[in-house]
Design a protein around this motif. Structure first.
Motif: not given
Length: 241
Positions: A55, A71, A68
């Motif tokens: 990330q 995530g 995102r």
């Protein structure tokens, strides 16, 4: 993520990942013979860790949209890690009397439950602080320390057993809890260093590091003094058995 913040974070996160893999080497060495619920925990935890490493790099070198999306996958995996980890606690409670962890099985199970719960809390707070890069990153970094303790304790015994070559754990010149305390102190020192660096650079102390440090400190008296206290036995048995 601001490229001036944590420019090599993905590289630093590889170190605890390798330590964790090495600490749980028995799982990987006996992969084909392990029960299904172990695989749920082992594979989901490994996949989550890989996303944690990726990330920071994705944020700095790719788009925020990809960050995102990845995530969201990581959040689902964190849920699997938490649920499967709580299921693993049951195995701790049913250890055989010959296990070196037998006298500490209830306090260890309690600690594992705390670590797993705080791990998920840290992930949730990281999501809630997604717009605050510095806070978000530190909540994610703090998740490492919730899973590190069980791994490095196991890893510590690899060189110790090679040096002393005992026929059983009872032949070692120290008790299992001594190794646990030593590793906890190491983790606490690393956390204090991170807190000091933040204060030195930003004149700020982040609650994520404070929380994980306090719990790591409390883990020592929990293990040493609770052991299989009657109220703890009753609590853990009522929840997990």
């Amino acid at each position: 993520m601001n490229t001036k913040l944590f420019p090599r974070l993905h590289l630093w996160l590889i170190l605890p990942f390798v330590l964790t893999l090495a600490g749980f080497h028995q799982y990987w060495m006996g992969f084909t013979s392990m029960p299904f619920y172990w695989h749920l925990h082992g594979i989901s935890a490994t996949a989550w860790y890989l996303i944690l490493i990726a990330q920071p790099w994705i944020y700095q070198h790719r788009s925020i949209h990809l960050h995102r999306k990845v995530g969201m996958i990581g959040l689902v995996l964190a849920g699997f890690v938490t649920a499967s980890g709580l299921n693993m606690v049951k195995g701790m409670l049913t250890r055989e009397a010959t296990s070196p962890l037998f006298d500490f099985r209830y306090s260890l199970s309690f600690l594992d439950s705390l670590f797993i719960g705080f791990f998920m809390l840290s992930v949730i707070l990281a999501v809630m602080n997604a717009r605050n890069t510095a806070s978000h990153a530190r909540w994610m970094i703090s998740t490492v320390f919730w899973v590190l303790s069980p791994a490095i304790v196991r890893l510590s015994f690899v060189p110790l057993l090679m040096v002393f070559q005992p026929e059983s754990f009872s032949d070692l010149p120290f008790v299992w809890s001594d190794v646990f305390v030593g590793n906890q102190m190491l983790i606490i020192l690393v956390l204090l260093f991170l807190i000091f660096r933040d204060f030195q650079k930003e004149k700020k102390i982040y609650s994520s590091y404070v929380l994980v440090t306090l719990v790591q400190v409390l883990a020592i008296p929990i293990l040493l003094f609770l052991k299989d206290s009657p109220w703890l036995r009753e609590l853990m048995n009522s929840v997990f058995l």
